[in-house]
Scaffold this active site. Structure first.
Site, PDB file in Angstrom:
ATOM      1  N   TYR A 186       0.805  -1.215   0.000  1.00 30.03           N
ATOM      2  CA  TYR A 186       0.000   0.000   0.000  1.00 30.03           C
ATOM      3  C   TYR A 186       0.842   1.272   0.000  1.00 30.03           C
ATOM      4  O   TYR A 186       0.290   2.372  -0.038  1.00 30.03           O
ATOM      5  CB  TYR A 186      -0.884   0.027   1.255  1.00 30.03           C
ATOM      6  CG  TYR A 186      -2.317  -0.329   1.013  1.00 30.03           C
ATOM      7  CD1 TYR A 186      -2.695  -1.656   0.869  1.00 30.03           C
ATOM      8  CD2 TYR A 186      -3.298   0.641   0.943  1.00 30.03           C
ATOM      9  CE1 TYR A 186      -4.008  -1.998   0.671  1.00 30.03           C
ATOM     10  CE2 TYR A 186      -4.618   0.309   0.741  1.00 30.03           C
ATOM     11  CZ  TYR A 186      -4.970  -1.011   0.606  1.00 30.03           C
ATOM     12  OH  TYR A 186      -6.273  -1.348   0.409  1.00 30.03           O
TER      13      TYR A 186
ATOM     14  N   LYS B 191       2.749 -14.062   5.761  1.00 28.48           N
ATOM     15  CA  LYS B 191       3.143 -15.111   4.811  1.00 28.48           C
ATOM     16  C   LYS B 191       4.668 -15.219   4.873  1.00 28.48           C
ATOM     17  O   LYS B 191       5.379 -15.082   3.856  1.00 28.48           O
ATOM     18  CB  LYS B 191       2.631 -14.727   3.404  1.00 28.48           C
ATOM     19  CG  LYS B 191       2.747 -15.799   2.363  1.00 28.48           C
ATOM     20  CD  LYS B 191       1.627 -16.820   2.417  1.00 28.48           C
ATOM     21  CE  LYS B 191       1.866 -17.937   1.428  1.00 28.48           C
ATOM     22  NZ  LYS B 191       0.868 -19.010   1.500  1.00 28.48           N
TER      23      LYS B 191
END
Ligand code: NAI
Length: 362
Positions: free
Chosen positions: A124, A191
């Site tokens: 982002y 992750k």
């Protein structure tokens, strides 16, 4: 006590949900002086930007704002107002409580969790290189020269920075929030098995911060894909969950879907100096201007804002009014999944009029 709060209605349904929110806040008895400010696609013609300096300055002055959603064009055009506002005011923590409301048509009736999303970096951050640009070609050549892997020459590239500083801030925020709110567990979602230098760093720092709270707040972590499955199967197992920016964005909508949809999901962007409260949902162009929007999410965001300024009784009156209107089921907007107990959908304004009565009864 009176409080001055900046109100940015934004685009699309923001205009309708902001008006409804003001009525709900007035019904709660809170003494709020609203200072109006503009942002979003609707003010580009006038200011030449979707986020005028005046608006940023207004929030800096009052330190508390509530905003409606702002439209961001997909793929092209200006960057998101929300991302710019969060970065400019360093609103580093995005707080999104997700709770089952009986009668709201949710898939579960025992959800009570809080999403804490890092708000300033990750994919982002808006650091992007257009396919075919000189910078993209140079970056591809650099990465190749480092032996870090090869990227196809016709690629566009978005950069995913995750820093120790921002991770420490957000994880610390999550634990401090858990302590303040009497919660018992923080879960970090990531992750790290694949992205070792970004998500791996996030997990490593989260574990370090967790050690400082050992014995007070439990800590565990989940790989984001397994987290999504666990959320859908049994969301009651989660308490406070801390995410890097992008996963937090996606997980918020997923969580909202479990308890009845975007019309119900409130949120806040919190920094060291300022706080901007806003619903999770966007400007909903498909229903904008039709008096169909569900203003609950923005009204519950206003309850969070009232808690933030110390008006806990008013905030609780609003939440009790919301619980009452959903429990009754006779005045609910069309986005709410119908059951045998709910009547035909009503408009945003009819919902608000009934909610005002319910809040005044508390
Ligand atoms: P959206 O959240 O605006 O709408 C998704 C779906 O949910 C639509 O079918 C909409 O009608 C429905 N919906 C959303 N809020 C609702 C409400 N309060 N009551 C009833 N139904 C509701 O997401 P979408 O369509 O992806 O985005 C539209 C625009 O909003 C885009 O320009 C996007 O960038 C912007 N956006 C802005 C946000 C913000 O300002 N914080 C957050 C998310 C999106």
């Amino acid at each position: 006590m009176r409080h001055t709060v900046t109100l940015i209605p934004g685009d699309g349904i923001g205009v309708e949900t902001s008006a409804a929110m003001q009525q709900a806040v007035a019904a709660s008895g809170a003494q709020i002086d609203w200072e109006m400010a503009e942002a979003g696609a609707a003010c580009i013609d006038r200011y030449g930007t979707p986020l005028p300096d005046e608006t940023i300055e207004a929030v800096r002055q009052t330190k508390v704002a509530i905003k409606g959603p702002c439209t961001t064009p997909v793929g092209t055009g200006f960057r998101s107002v929300n991302v710019a506002l969060r970065k400019t005011l360093d609103l580093y923590a995005n707080l999104r409580p997700v709770m089952s409301i009986p009668g709201a048509g949710g898939r579960y009736d025992d959800v009570d969790l809080v999403i804490v999303r890092e708000n300033t970096e990750d994919l982002y951050a808006g650091i992007e290189f257009e396919e075919g640009s000189k910078a993209a070609q140079e970056l591809i050549a650099f990465i190749d020269a480092q032996g870090a892997g090869s990227i196809r020459p016709d690629s566009g590239i978005s950069i995913k920075p995750i820093s120790v500083t921002a991770t420490r801030n957000i994880v610390q925020f999550a634990f401090d929030y858990a302590v303040r709110q009497g919660r018992h567990k923080v879960t970090a979602a990531h992750k790290a098995n694949i992205m070792k230098h970004s998500d791996g760093l996030f997990l490593h720092v989260a574990r370090e911060v967790a050690q400082e709270f050992e014995g007070k707040i439990d800590f565990d972590d989940k790989i984001i894909d397994a987290f999504c499955m666990s959320m859908v199967m049994d969301p009651s197992q989660f308490d406070v969950i801390v995410f890097p920016n992008l996963y937090g964005d996606i997980a918020s909508d997923l969580a909202a879907g479990l308890v009845g949809g975007l019309g119900l999901a409130p949120g806040a962007n919190i920094g060291h100096d300022c706080a901007v409260f806003e619903a999770v949902h966007g400007s909903a162009p498909d229903i904008a201007g039709k008096d169909l929007a569900n203003p609950t999410a923005q009204i519950l965001s206003a309850a969070m804002m009232l808690d933030h300024v110390g008006e806990h009784a008013c905030a609780e009156r609003i939440r009790a009014g919301v619980r009452a209107i959903y429990a009754e089921g006779t005045h609910l907007t069309g986005d709410i999944r119908r059951t045998e107990r709910t009547s035909a959908p009503v408009s945003c304004s009819a919902f608000t009029a009934e909610l005002v009565k319910k809040i005044e009864e508390q």
